[in-house]
Design a protein around this motif. Structure first.
Motif, PDB file in Angstrom:
ATOM      1  N   HIS A   1      30.808  41.016  39.573  1.00 41.86           N
ATOM      2  CA  HIS A   1      30.778  39.941  38.728  1.00 41.86           C
ATOM      3  C   HIS A   1      29.669  39.131  39.217  1.00 41.86           C
ATOM      4  O   HIS A   1      29.354  38.166  38.477  1.00 41.86           O
ATOM      5  N   GLY A   2      29.017  39.044  40.193  1.00 43.54           N
ATOM      6  CA  GLY A   2      27.908  38.145  40.493  1.00 43.54           C
ATOM      7  C   GLY A   2      28.580  36.897  40.904  1.00 43.54           C
ATOM      8  O   GLY A   2      29.426  36.413  40.328  1.00 43.54           O
ATOM      9  N   ALA A   3      27.716  36.090  42.093  1.00 46.49           N
ATOM     10  CA  ALA A   3      28.199  34.768  42.251  1.00 46.49           C
ATOM     11  C   ALA A   3      28.312  33.921  41.349  1.00 46.49           C
ATOM     12  O   ALA A   3      29.432  32.942  41.311  1.00 46.49           O
ATOM     13  N   SER A   4      27.506  33.709  40.310  1.00 47.20           N
ATOM     14  CA  SER A   4      27.554  33.098  39.272  1.00 47.20           C
ATOM     15  C   SER A   4      28.820  33.268  38.259  1.00 47.20           C
ATOM     16  O   SER A   4      28.817  32.751  37.112  1.00 47.20           O
ATOM     17  N   GLY A   5      29.226  34.523  38.302  1.00 47.54           N
ATOM     18  CA  GLY A   5      29.966  35.131  37.262  1.00 47.54           C
ATOM     19  C   GLY A   5      29.418  35.726  35.952  1.00 47.54           C
ATOM     20  O   GLY A   5      29.799  35.634  34.997  1.00 47.54           O
ATOM     21  N   ASP A   6      27.968  35.878  36.146  1.00 51.89           N
ATOM     22  CA  ASP A   6      27.059  36.339  35.143  1.00 51.89           C
ATOM     23  C   ASP A   6      27.226  37.954  35.127  1.00 51.89           C
ATOM     24  O   ASP A   6      26.629  38.507  34.065  1.00 51.89           O
ATOM     25  N   GLY A   7      28.230  38.647  35.763  1.00 54.64           N
ATOM     26  CA  GLY A   7      28.808  39.822  35.525  1.00 54.64           C
ATOM     27  C   GLY A   7      27.173  40.877  36.090  1.00 54.64           C
ATOM     28  O   GLY A   7      27.138  42.096  35.479  1.00 54.64           O
TER      29      GLY A   7
END
Ligand code: HEC
Ligand code: HEC
Length: 385
Positions: free
Chosen positions: A96-102
């Motif tokens: 999901h990526g550190a920023s939650g950007d998928g």
């Protein structure tokens, strides 16, 4: 991998340690360097002074990496969210990526792609099309995983870790939504005042708070799950033109390369293969009922609640038909590939006047929270009566 809960990182963690170190405790040192927030493209596009203003206001409302705040509940215990961050860094960040950007390192290889939380759109809600999911919806997804996709089940994580990571996902999601709103507002006004930022933060928070009031409860009691109901469901499936997306044999994309458009994340959407035995949104009757009644956020799967308003039991009959289809493989029924696929052409919105009025993504592309909640009832997510 995801099931290893033998040494939960957060157990060993004590307050005040920066996230990078937490990531090391969790055994993720090799990835620590990647753990940083990436700005949204809308922010990157701004001139440096405006970009800085957006970043300042964003940090004021959502904190920094390692000390994230939840917009809809600023008073939430920061240690709880830090624990969530540690669980996330260990089990979720690669997809999901550190920023939650998928867009974690594994994401490019996955179909469907891991969710980009920053749009604030989630598929498997109990709350209806266009609405935010409830916290319980997200918790259930994280515990159960999403069958038939790479999203694992985290049921074996300790309860405190689950509770913490769900709030961290909420925080990333709200942060992402606010970031885009701030950037668009700064771009159109040529400035960004703290007052404007406060208003936007409130708008984001309100939408999430309202989701509790929107839970979809069935209009009628579930009728008997018997062969008669399954047969009725099968007829309604044809009559209501579900086959235009799912195929006459309900095998979805497999049936004949049916194209149904893109989802809210810009990916080609595939109508679910209902015979696969893997219902993504859960296999309880109520789960399937909600998918049909309220549609699936961010995807072309429309809500049928208006179309079937005068025959509420139809949603149940369809549910029984779908559950029976999903069970066929287990029973060893042969399903001929592509047979009678019926819908090899994409649904034609203009002529159908039926269920396929607008196979458009969910309304949440829109940056304006105001346009999302009530408008979506009548807009793209709804099958036309
Ligand atoms: C191996 C990759 C992978 C990992 C690891 C992973 N996910 Fe996912 N996740 C996915 C995919 C893929 C989807 C999208 C499935 C879909 O669109 O049907 C998803 C979707 C989701 C959703 C959205 C559900 C909805 O209703 O739209 C949530 C919430 C979520 N994941 C949370 C988590 C959390 C929390 C963790 C860590 C504890 C995690 N995921 C770990 C791949 C992953
Ligand atoms: C405009 C195209 C379209 C039409 C019409 C349509 N669907 Fe769908 N449906 C989809 C798409 C796309 C998905 C997959 C959404 C996702 O998870 O990405 C889906 C998913 C579903 C699911 C969820 C399956 C799961 O894995 O949980 C069910 C159940 C379903 N559809 C039933 C129906 C029924 C019943 C009808 C008719 C009353 C219907 N659909 C009509 C496009 C459509």
């Amino acid at each position: 991998m995801a099931h290893d809960s033998s040494a939960p990182p957060a157990r060993r963690w004590r307050g005040g340690i920066p996230l990078l170190l937490v990531a090391c405790l969790a055994g993720g040192c090799q990835r620590a360097a990647e753990v940083q927030f990436v700005s949204a493209p809308e922010v990157e596009a701004l001139d440096p002074p405006l970009r800085q203003a957006v970043q300042e206001q964003l940090a004021r409302h959502t904190g920094d990496l390692g000390a994230v705040k939840l917009v809809s509940d600023a008073a939430l215990d920061s240690r709880h969210l830090q624990r969530g961050a540690a669980v996330y860094a260990r089990y979720c960040v690669q997809c999901h990526g550190a920023s939650g950007d998928g867009a974690g390192p594994a994401a490019a290889y996955l179909v469907p792609r891991p969710r980009d939380y920053r749009k604030g759109i989630f598929k498997f809600n109990s709350t209806g099309y266009g609405n935010k999911p409830s916290r319980d919806d997200l918790l259930r997804t994280i515990r159960q995983g999403i069958t038939g996709t790479s999203m694992p089940s985290f049921d074996r994580l300790p309860k405190e870790d689950l509770e913490a990571v769900v709030d961290y996902v909420l925080a990333l999601s709200q942060r992402g939504e606010l970031e885009t709103l701030l950037a668009l507002q700064a771009d159109s006004d040529g400035e960004l005042t703290p007052e404007t930022a406060d208003e936007l933060a409130l708008a984001v928070a309100d939408q999430w708070r309202q989701s509790r009031d929107n839970v979809v409860e069935p209009a009628t009691k579930e009728p008997a799950f018997d062969q008669a109901s399954i047969e009725l469901g099968k007829e309604i499936f044809q009559k209501r033109e579900c086959f235009k997306c799912h195929g006459r044999d309900a095998r979805g994309g497999l049936a004949g390369g049916i194209e149904v458009g893109k989802d809210a994340w810009g990916q080609v959407a595939a109508a679910a293969d209902l015979t696969s035995g893997m219902l993504h949104g859960g296999a309880e009757p109520l789960d399937v009922y909600r998918r049909i009644y309220a549609g699936i956020n961010g995807t072309p799967m429309p809500a049928f609640k208006n179309l079937l308003a005068n025959e509420p039991d139809s949603v149940w009959h369809l549910t029984h038909y779908v559950l029976d289809l999903a069970d066929q493989r287990r029973r060893g029924v042969q399903i001929p590939l592509g047979a009678a696929a019926g819908g090899a052409t994409p649904p034609a919105p203009a002529e159908s006047g039926g269920a396929t009025e607008s196979p458009e993504p969910a309304p949440a592309e829109s940056a304006s929270p105001a346009s999302e909640t009530p408008a979506s009832e009548t807009s793209s997510g709804e099958a036309a009566p």
